[in-house]
Write a protein that holds these residues in place. Structure first.
Motif, PDB file in Angstrom:
ATOM      1  N   LEU A  83      14.108  -0.613 -38.613  1.00 42.98           N
ATOM      2  CA  LEU A  83      15.410  -1.255 -38.793  1.00 42.98           C
ATOM      3  C   LEU A  83      15.511  -2.443 -37.835  1.00 42.98           C
ATOM      4  O   LEU A  83      15.311  -2.292 -36.630  1.00 42.98           O
ATOM      5  CB  LEU A  83      16.526  -0.251 -38.504  1.00 42.98           C
ATOM      6  N   LEU A  84      15.807  -3.613 -38.375  1.00 41.34           N
ATOM      7  CA  LEU A  84      15.801  -4.842 -37.572  1.00 41.34           C
ATOM      8  C   LEU A  84      17.098  -5.627 -37.730  1.00 41.34           C
ATOM      9  O   LEU A  84      17.746  -5.572 -38.772  1.00 41.34           O
ATOM     10  CB  LEU A  84      14.645  -5.760 -38.017  1.00 41.34           C
ATOM     11  N   ASP A  85      17.474  -6.341 -36.676  1.00 40.87           N
ATOM     12  CA  ASP A  85      18.403  -7.454 -36.813  1.00 40.87           C
ATOM     13  C   ASP A  85      17.980  -8.517 -35.811  1.00 40.87           C
ATOM     14  O   ASP A  85      17.301  -8.227 -34.829  1.00 40.87           O
ATOM     15  CB  ASP A  85      19.862  -7.018 -36.609  1.00 40.87           C
ATOM     16  N   PHE A  86      18.364  -9.772 -36.069  1.00 36.85           N
ATOM     17  CA  PHE A  86      17.805 -10.894 -35.308  1.00 36.85           C
ATOM     18  C   PHE A  86      18.861 -11.700 -34.548  1.00 36.85           C
ATOM     19  O   PHE A  86      18.617 -12.836 -34.150  1.00 36.85           O
ATOM     20  CB  PHE A  86      17.049 -11.830 -36.264  1.00 36.85           C
ATOM     21  N   PHE A 148       8.475 -23.369 -33.473  1.00 38.45           N
ATOM     22  CA  PHE A 148       8.108 -22.329 -32.514  1.00 38.45           C
ATOM     23  C   PHE A 148       8.604 -20.970 -32.991  1.00 38.45           C
ATOM     24  O   PHE A 148       7.865 -19.967 -32.945  1.00 38.45           O
ATOM     25  CB  PHE A 148       8.707 -22.652 -31.137  1.00 38.45           C
ATOM     26  N   ILE A 149       9.863 -20.922 -33.459  1.00 36.55           N
ATOM     27  CA  ILE A 149      10.417 -19.659 -33.962  1.00 36.55           C
ATOM     28  C   ILE A 149       9.620 -19.166 -35.157  1.00 36.55           C
ATOM     29  O   ILE A 149       9.303 -17.971 -35.276  1.00 36.55           O
ATOM     30  CB  ILE A 149      11.896 -19.853 -34.340  1.00 36.55           C
ATOM     31  N   TYR A 213      16.968 -15.545 -40.504  1.00 34.93           N
ATOM     32  CA  TYR A 213      16.916 -14.407 -41.435  1.00 34.93           C
ATOM     33  C   TYR A 213      16.140 -14.786 -42.696  1.00 34.93           C
ATOM     34  O   TYR A 213      15.316 -14.002 -43.197  1.00 34.93           O
ATOM     35  CB  TYR A 213      18.337 -13.958 -41.801  1.00 34.93           C
ATOM     36  N   GLN A 214      16.397 -15.982 -43.215  1.00 37.62           N
ATOM     37  CA  GLN A 214      15.709 -16.405 -44.440  1.00 37.62           C
ATOM     38  C   GLN A 214      14.210 -16.512 -44.210  1.00 37.62           C
ATOM     39  O   GLN A 214      13.405 -16.197 -45.102  1.00 37.62           O
ATOM     40  CB  GLN A 214      16.277 -17.737 -44.910  1.00 37.62           C
ATOM     41  N   LEU A 215      13.823 -16.945 -43.022  1.00 32.62           N
ATOM     42  CA  LEU A 215      12.403 -17.011 -42.669  1.00 32.62           C
ATOM     43  C   LEU A 215      11.756 -15.639 -42.794  1.00 32.62           C
ATOM     44  O   LEU A 215      10.671 -15.500 -43.385  1.00 32.62           O
ATOM     45  CB  LEU A 215      12.251 -17.544 -41.245  1.00 32.62           C
ATOM     46  N   PHE A 216      12.432 -14.625 -42.268  1.00 27.02           N
ATOM     47  CA  PHE A 216      11.869 -13.274 -42.347  1.00 27.02           C
ATOM     48  C   PHE A 216      11.795 -12.799 -43.800  1.00 27.02           C
ATOM     49  O   PHE A 216      10.805 -12.175 -44.208  1.00 27.02           O
ATOM     50  CB  PHE A 216      12.701 -12.300 -41.517  1.00 27.02           C
ATOM     51  N   TYR A 217      12.813 -13.094 -44.605  1.00 26.02           N
ATOM     52  CA  TYR A 217      12.793 -12.686 -46.011  1.00 26.02           C
ATOM     53  C   TYR A 217      11.650 -13.369 -46.763  1.00 26.02           C
ATOM     54  O   TYR A 217      11.049 -12.772 -47.671  1.00 26.02           O
ATOM     55  CB  TYR A 217      14.124 -13.033 -46.690  1.00 26.02           C
TER      56      TYR A 217
END
Length: 370
Positions: A83-86, A148-149, A213-217
Motif C-alpha cells: 500500500l503506497l501514497d506519495f 530526477f523524480i 502519481y501519474q508517473l507511477f501509474y
C-alpha cells in the motif's frame, strides 16, 4: 489474515484504524520519500537519535533513511499487498556530499522543536559530526527537477516489482496506491468550512503531486488506485491535529472499504469507481450543508441591510424636506434682511433730513435775532 506493507504518509497508516483488526496484519514504513532513495548509505543505529524527543518509530525511519534500506525492509516483510501514497514528496530534501558520496534525506516536522534535521545538524555535519564540516544543502520539493523524480521512481519500481531476478517483489495487481492530496478546507468546531492558511500552498503542492502519481501509474499500469474523493476536507478533530493531510473520519472509512474490496473481503460491496463517486457525493452534500449556515447568515444580514436601507431612505427624505424648509426659511430671512436694510437706509435718510432742517432753523433764528 492478509499481510499488507504500508509505505507512505500518515494517511496510509490511519486507514487501518478504521478496518477490522482481525483482517489485516500491517507493517508500516514511512518518513522517507521515494526521491531520497537514490542515495548512498551509512549505517547508523537508532540509538544515534536518542536525543530526539519522538516515538521510536520515527527514529527507526530516520535511521533507515541513512541506511537507505527501506526497499529491502519492504520486500523482507513478504506481504501480500503493498500500500503506497506519495504525498511525502512535497517535503524538503537534505542533500549532503561527503567523501565522494551523495546522501539524501527527507526532512520533516517531528516535535515542538521543529524539523528533525535542524535538531541533529551538529551531530551530522558539525565539526565532530559523522560528516565533519560537510555542507547540508536543503532542496525544496517544488524546486526538484522532474527528471530526477522520474529516475527515482523508475529505480523504485524496478526494485519492488516481482520478476525472475526479484522473486520477493510484488505483482502489479498486488500494489495499491492511495491518492492523498492536501485538502484546501477544513471543518472547524462550529461546523463551518474554513480555508487552510496560504502557508500550506495547497494548490501549488497538489499541482506538483498530480504528475508524480501519474508517473507511477504509467510505470505500474495494473496497480489498484484509490482516488481521493472530491470535496474532501480536513478536520479540526483529527487525532493528529489540524493539517491538510488529516482528513475527516469518513474518508478513512471510504479508503478502508476500498481496501476490503481489493483484497476480496467485500468483492460485491461496490467497485472502486462507484465507491469514489458515492463518497464524492456525500462530501458534496456535507459541504453544501456546512455552507448553508453561511447562506442563512447572509440572508439574515441581507434582511437587516434591507431594513437599514428603508430607514436610511426615510432619513434621506426627512433630510431633503428639512433642507427644503431651511432653504425657504433662508429666502424669507434674506427678504426680511433686505427689508431691514431698506428701513435702515430710510431711517438714515430721515435722520439726515432732520439734521438739515435743524441746521436751517438754527440759521434762520440766528439771522432774525436782532
Amino acid at each position: 489474515m492478509t499481510k499488507i506493507c504500508a509505505f507512505g504518509t500518515c494517511v496510509t497508516s490511519d486507514i487501518f484504524n478504521y478496518t477490522f483488526h482481525d483482517r489485516y496484519q500491517v507493517k508500516r514504513f514511512g518518513r522517507n520519500k521515494i526521491a531520497t532513495l537514490i542515495s548512498d548509505s551509512i549505517d547508523l543505529s537508532e540509538g544515534f537519535f536518542d536525543s530526539l524527543e519522538t516515538p521510536n518509530h520515527n527514529k527507526k525511519m530516520i535511521a533507515s533513511g541513512f541506511r537507505n534500506d527501506i526497499v529491502q525492509q519492504i520486500l523482507s516483510t513478504q506481504s501480500e499487498y503493498l500500500l503506497l501514497d506519495f504525498s511525502d514528496e512535497f517535503l524538503d530534501m537534505i542533500q549532503v556530499d561527503f567523501g565522494g558520496k551523495t546522501f539524501r534525506l527527507m526532512d520533516y516536522w517531528i516535535n515542538r522543536g521543529g524539523y528533525w534535521f535542524s535538531q541533529m545538524e551538529s551531530l551530522i555535519v558539525g565539526e565532530n559530526g559523522i560528516w565533519p564540516n560537510a555542507e547540508a544543502k536543503r532542496i525544496p520539493a517544488l524546486e526538484t527537477s522532474f527528471d530526477f523524480i522520474e529516475n527515482a521512481y523508475k529505480d523504485f519500481v524496478g526494485k519492488i516489482l516481482k520478476s525472475e531476478t526479484n522473486p520477493n517483489g510484488f505483482e502489479q495487481e498486488k500494489i495499491i496506491v492511495v491518492e492523498s492530496y492536501l485538502a484546501d478546507h477544513f471543518m472547524n468546531g462550529n461546523g463551518q468550512l474554513q480555508p487552510f492558511p496560504e502557508r500550506w500552498a495547497v494548490q501549488s503542492t497538489n499541482q506538483f503531486l498530480k504528475p508524480v502519481y501519474q508517473l507511477f501509474y504509467n510505470l505500474v499500469p495494473n496497480c489498484h488506485r484509490i482516488k481521493l474523493p472530491e470535496f474532501t476536507y480536513g478536520s479540526v478533530n483529527n487525532i493528529w491535529g489540524l493539517h491538510p493531510l488529516h482528513y475527516s473520519a469518513d474518508i478513512y472509512m471510504y479508503m478502508s472499504t476500498a481496501i476490503d474490496i481489493i483484497t476480496g473481503y467485500h468483492p460485491f460491496r461496490s467497485t472502486l469507481e462507484k465507491l469514489y463517486l458515492e463518497q464524492s457525493l456525500e462530501n458534496r452534500l456535507k459541504v453544501r450543508l456546512a455552507n448553508a449556515g453561511v447562506i442563512y447568515e447572509i440572508s439574515s444580514l441581507k434582511e437587516k441591510m434591507s431594513i437599514m436601507e428603508s430607514k436610511n431612505d426615510q432619513l434621506v427624505s426627512d433630510l431633503s424636506e428639512i433642507s427644503s424648509r431651511l432653504e425657504s426659511a433662508n429666502k424669507q430671512i434674506q427678504s426680511l434682511n433686505d427689508e431691514r436694510d431698506k428701513l435702515a437706509q430710510k431711517i438714515q435718510e430721515n435722520e439726515d433730513t432732520i439734521r438739515q432742517l435743524k441746521t436751517e432753523i438754527s440759521k434762520l433764528k440766528s439771522s432774525h435775532s436782532f
